[in-house]
Design an enzyme around this catalytic site. Structure first.
Site, PDB file in Angstrom:
ATOM      1  N   GLU A 161       0.833  -1.212   0.000  1.00 30.62           N
ATOM      2  CA  GLU A 161       0.000   0.000   0.000  1.00 30.62           C
ATOM      3  C   GLU A 161       0.867   1.260   0.000  1.00 30.62           C
ATOM      4  O   GLU A 161       0.687   2.190   0.787  1.00 30.62           O
ATOM      5  CB  GLU A 161      -0.974   0.009   1.180  1.00 30.62           C
ATOM      6  CG  GLU A 161      -2.121  -0.969   1.025  1.00 30.62           C
ATOM      7  CD  GLU A 161      -3.307  -0.672   1.929  1.00 30.62           C
ATOM      8  OE1 GLU A 161      -3.501   0.490   2.321  1.00 30.62           O
ATOM      9  OE2 GLU A 161      -4.051  -1.632   2.232  1.00 30.62           O
ATOM     10  N   ASP A 314       1.086  -8.668   2.902  1.00 32.82           N
ATOM     11  CA  ASP A 314      -0.214  -8.668   3.572  1.00 32.82           C
ATOM     12  C   ASP A 314      -1.053  -9.682   2.811  1.00 32.82           C
ATOM     13  O   ASP A 314      -1.537  -9.402   1.720  1.00 32.82           O
ATOM     14  CB  ASP A 314      -0.828  -7.270   3.521  1.00 32.82           C
ATOM     15  CG  ASP A 314      -2.240  -7.230   4.098  1.00 32.82           C
ATOM     16  OD1 ASP A 314      -2.759  -8.286   4.510  1.00 32.82           O
ATOM     17  OD2 ASP A 314      -2.829  -6.131   4.113  1.00 32.82           O
ATOM     18  N   ASN A 316      -3.848 -11.036   3.845  1.00 30.66           N
ATOM     19  CA  ASN A 316      -5.268 -10.944   4.202  1.00 30.66           C
ATOM     20  C   ASN A 316      -5.841 -12.315   4.572  1.00 30.66           C
ATOM     21  O   ASN A 316      -6.997 -12.619   4.280  1.00 30.66           O
ATOM     22  CB  ASN A 316      -6.073 -10.301   3.065  1.00 30.66           C
ATOM     23  CG  ASN A 316      -6.110  -8.785   3.192  1.00 30.66           C
ATOM     24  OD1 ASN A 316      -6.391  -8.249   4.263  1.00 30.66           O
ATOM     25  ND2 ASN A 316      -5.830  -8.094   2.100  1.00 30.66           N
TER      26      ASN A 316
END
Length: 433
Positions: A161, A314, A316
């Site tokens: 991100e 990440d 998730n």
């Protein structure tokens, strides 16, 4: 802010060598701008409490190997403000005060929360209503992020991100001054955030980097032909999968101490939706197929090298999900529960496997993501445990620290995720090519 680094934003020059240039920092009180006092001689400066209420001036005399250009100055628009006080990441810095020596190296995986997502009405009113508006703004958060990253003294930083503007204007200029090199890759589609891998030039040199958008590659890349043939008639699944912008950034690094030692480093951020365990598992399967493909290619291009894999990101996915099982056991059967996480898109007759022996370097902490709506472990550094060992895992912030301002992000934490930091050591030859 006092205690947090400040640096020139968008420094544009021609024929410029930063190491041959001169930098200075000055301060003055707002009502006495003719009385500047010198406070620093570096590309960046960390204001002190003595600077609070003062304006700062940055002076640069650009140079190169043969000459120096005319000096120029820029004055801050606003005076230095007080910082938020002690941030929990500064306690973590106590464990990372020195850079480790080869064959050890320090690696960080960190979702730094893109401004693209934080700067929205949904974020401010629904996701993070407990975070003050100023503290969720990128101009505030990036100061914390930069100080946090610098203090880890890492050899490799895998970030998710990452806003393109933050990479260009902040992270890359600042970290490159500290001898980091970087690779950045936007997600697929029109998204303006992506993945970044920084590596310290004292430890590594770049062999190559590779980026793939999984949705674009599935029907086109021969690496995934077997998967595509089994999935292409699942219309609901394919429609949703193709709308995803999930990417993989692979950075292949060569040790500066031993050119035969190669790190194959993956960095990704898998799809987030709660009913998409099947999609995340498919994405992870594609990633491991691609990593094996790159390892095979290295056997031709660098036949005497030893290759060790690290997979950061990440994901998730909590530890009970198929992604974690695939990474750590090398196999997920075709009847695994995740394949049916969405009944309309259920995946049949597909099992996944890979040949890397991987473990989670930081284990499975209680949480790496901490918000009001969700608390859990989503982030991992998977490392090849038959060629590396873990020599240190940097302790996580205490729960009372995370909860001090309700949840993350906050005035003390710049992201809703917590950085994973560990020291790895090459113990023996990885996959000899």
């Amino acid at each position: 802010m006092a205690g947090f680094p400040v640096y020139p934003n968008k420094l544009e020059t021609s024929f410029f060598n930063r190491n041959k240039s001169l930098f200075s920092w000055y301060r003055c009180t707002k009502d006495k701008q003719e009385e500047w006092s010198k406070v620093g001689d570096d590309y960046y400066y960390t204001p002190t409490n003595d600077d609070i209420g003062c304006l700062l001036k940055f002076s640069c005399t650009p140079g190169n190997d043969s000459t120096q250009g005319p000096s120029f100055d820029v004055v801050s628009k606003n005076p230095v403000q007080a910082g938020p006080g002690h941030c929990p990441f500064e306690t973590r810095h106590l464990f990372t005060g020195e850079r480790v020596n080869w064959p050890s190296f320090r690696i960080v995986s960190y979702n730094i929360l893109a401004d693209l997502y934080a700067d929205s009405e949904t974020a401010r009113n629904q996701l993070y209503p407990y975070c003050p508006a100023y503290a969720i703004g990128i101009d505030y958060r990036k100061q914390l992020i930069c100080k946090e990253l610098i203090g880890y003294n890492a050899d490799i930083l895998c970030l998710q991100e990452v806003d393109q503007k933050v990479f260009i204007n902040d992270l890359d200029p600042l970290l490159s001054y500290l001898d980091y090199k970087a690779v950045f890759s936007k997600k697929g589609g029109q998204v303006t955030e992506g993945l970044a891998c920084f590596f310290h030039s004292s430890k590594f040199r770049l062999v190559s980097s590779h980026t793939i958008c999984l949705a674009e590659e599935l029907p086109e890349n021969p690496v995934f032909i077997d998967l595509w043939e089994k999935l292409k008639d699942n219309t609901n699944l394919i429609t949703r999968f193709k709308d995803r912008t999930t990417s993989l950034l692979v950075t292949i690094l060569q040790s500066t101490s031993n050119p035969d030692e190669i790190l194959l480093i993956g960095n990704t951020h898998l799809y987030f939706h709660p009913d998409a365990d099947h999609i995340r598992l498919l994405q992870a399967g594609m990633i491991m197929l691609y990593m094996e493909h790159l390892r095979i290619n290295l056997s031709s291009s660098m036949p005497n090298s030893s290759v060790s894999l690290i997979m950061c990101g990440d994901f998730n996915s909590t530890p009970d999900c198929g992604v974690f099982q695939l990474m750590t056991t090398k196999f997920v059967p075709d009847d695994f529960k995740d394949w049916e996480s969405n009944a309309q898109e259920a995946i049949k007759n597909i099992s996944l496997s890979h040949s890397f022996l991987l473990e989670s370097a930081c284990g499975t902490p209680e949480y790496t993501n901490f918000t009001v709506g969700f608390v859990g472990c989503l982030d991992y550094i998977f490392y090849q445990c038959d060629s590396m060992s873990v020599s240190q895992v940097i302790p996580f912030p205490l729960e009372e620290e995370v909860k001090e301002h309700t949840a993350l992000p906050s005035v003390l934490f710049p992201s809703d995720h917590i950085a994973l930091i560990c020291d790895l050591k090459l113990e023996k030859v990885g996959h000899k090519q």
